[in-house]
Design a protein around this motif. Structure first.
Motif, PDB file in Angstrom:
ATOM      1  N   ALA A   1       0.816  -1.352  -0.123  1.00  0.00           N
ATOM      2  CA  ALA A   1       0.076  -0.019   0.047  1.00  0.00           C
ATOM      3  C   ALA A   1       0.861   1.285  -0.011  1.00  0.00           C
ATOM      4  N   ILE A   2       2.043   1.393   0.747  1.00  0.00           N
ATOM      5  CA  ILE A   2       2.938   2.464   0.776  1.00  0.00           C
ATOM      6  C   ILE A   2       3.452   2.671  -0.535  1.00  0.00           C
ATOM      7  N   ASN A   3       4.032   1.629  -1.241  1.00  0.00           N
ATOM      8  CA  ASN A   3       4.706   1.865  -2.739  1.00  0.00           C
ATOM      9  C   ASN A   3       3.844   2.331  -3.569  1.00  0.00           C
ATOM     10  N   GLN A   4       2.300   1.695  -3.538  1.00  0.00           N
ATOM     11  CA  GLN A   4       1.260   1.825  -4.417  1.00  0.00           C
ATOM     12  C   GLN A   4       0.950   3.358  -4.412  1.00  0.00           C
ATOM     13  N   ALA A   5       0.937   4.049  -3.306  1.00  0.00           N
ATOM     14  CA  ALA A   5       0.905   5.502  -2.889  1.00  0.00           C
ATOM     15  C   ALA A   5       1.975   6.355  -3.404  1.00  0.00           C
ATOM     16  N   GLY A   6       2.915   5.677  -3.897  1.00  0.00           N
ATOM     17  CA  GLY A   6       4.089   6.380  -4.392  1.00  0.00           C
ATOM     18  C   GLY A   6       5.353   6.961  -3.238  1.00  0.00           C
ATOM     19  N   LEU A   7       5.010   6.300  -2.200  1.00  0.00           N
ATOM     20  CA  LEU A   7       5.747   6.651  -1.046  1.00  0.00           C
ATOM     21  C   LEU A   7       6.934   5.792  -0.890  1.00  0.00           C
ATOM     22  N   THR A   8       8.012   6.287  -0.337  1.00  0.00           N
ATOM     23  CA  THR A   8       9.123   5.315   0.219  1.00  0.00           C
ATOM     24  C   THR A   8       9.327   4.850   1.669  1.00  0.00           C
ATOM     25  N   PRO A   9       9.057   3.463   1.859  1.00  0.00           N
ATOM     26  CA  PRO A   9       9.225   3.123   3.500  1.00  0.00           C
ATOM     27  C   PRO A   9      10.357   3.628   3.827  1.00  0.00           C
ATOM     28  N   GLY A  10      10.175   3.960   5.084  1.00  0.00           N
ATOM     29  CA  GLY A  10      11.483   4.541   6.015  1.00  0.00           C
ATOM     30  C   GLY A  10      11.872   5.926   5.540  1.00  0.00           C
ATOM     31  N   LYS A  11      11.365   6.461   4.598  1.00  0.00           N
ATOM     32  CA  LYS A  11      11.927   7.845   4.187  1.00  0.00           C
ATOM     33  C   LYS A  11      10.570   8.714   4.226  1.00  0.00           C
ATOM     34  N   ASP A  12       9.606   8.388   3.542  1.00  0.00           N
ATOM     35  CA  ASP A  12       8.205   9.075   3.467  1.00  0.00           C
ATOM     36  C   ASP A  12       7.183   8.626   4.584  1.00  0.00           C
ATOM     37  N   VAL A  13       7.470   7.331   4.980  1.00  0.00           N
ATOM     38  CA  VAL A  13       6.576   6.531   5.986  1.00  0.00           C
ATOM     39  C   VAL A  13       7.198   5.883   6.812  1.00  0.00           C
ATOM     40  N   SER A  14       6.862   5.856   8.210  1.00  0.00           N
ATOM     41  CA  SER A  14       7.555   4.886   9.154  1.00  0.00           C
ATOM     42  C   SER A  14       6.280   4.296   9.761  1.00  0.00           C
ATOM     43  N   LEU A  15       6.533   3.231  10.550  1.00  0.00           N
ATOM     44  CA  LEU A  15       5.457   2.650  11.231  1.00  0.00           C
ATOM     45  C   LEU A  15       5.877   2.457  12.855  1.00  0.00           C
TER      46      LEU A  15
END
Length: 127
Positions: A1-15
């Motif tokens: 879902a993160i990649n599909q939103a065009g975001l980079t895990p760990g850079k744009d989004v963290s959990l």
């Protein structure tokens, strides 16, 4: 879902993980009883399991309440094992709130004891 939103895990989004160690800690056996097939762990095993999960998922930056509030040795162990991961923060909201409640209870007991002592001292002075 993160990649599909065009975001980079760990850079744009963290959990973050809200583990809530109290919810599966058996105080009688002092074991963490995770749902099968994960198993039953002592503090060391639970710490290792959570750390493995964190290591496998570099996007995790916050871990909340990994150990039971009463498992002081588990908390020490987990924080020591996580020391080499400065990008991962530990939140201890339940541990802090339960200790605060214990502290407040202690203050109330001491206050009542002091009030009782003061009343006794006043009676002695009146006599």
């Amino acid at each position: 879902a993160i990649n599909q939103a065009g975001l980079t895990p760990g850079k744009d989004v963290s959990l973050g993980l809200n583990i809530d160690g109290d919810s599966f800690y058996n105080a009688e056996s002092k074991k963490y009883e995770l749902e099968p097939p994960k198993g039953i762990f002592d503090s060391t095993g639970a710490s290792d399991y959570f750390l493995k999960t964190i290591n496998e998922n570099s996007i995790i930056e916050v871990v909340e309440d990994p150990m039971a509030t009463v498992d002081i040795e588990g908390w020490k162990m987990f924080t020591q094992k996580l020391a080499d991961k400065p990008n991962v923060k530990i939140m201890a909201s339940k541990a802090i709130s339960s200790q605060l409640a214990n502290f407040q209870h202690l203050v109330e007991l001491v206050s009542k004891d002091e009030e009782s002592d003061d009343e006794g001292q006043q009676r002695e002075e009146e006599d």
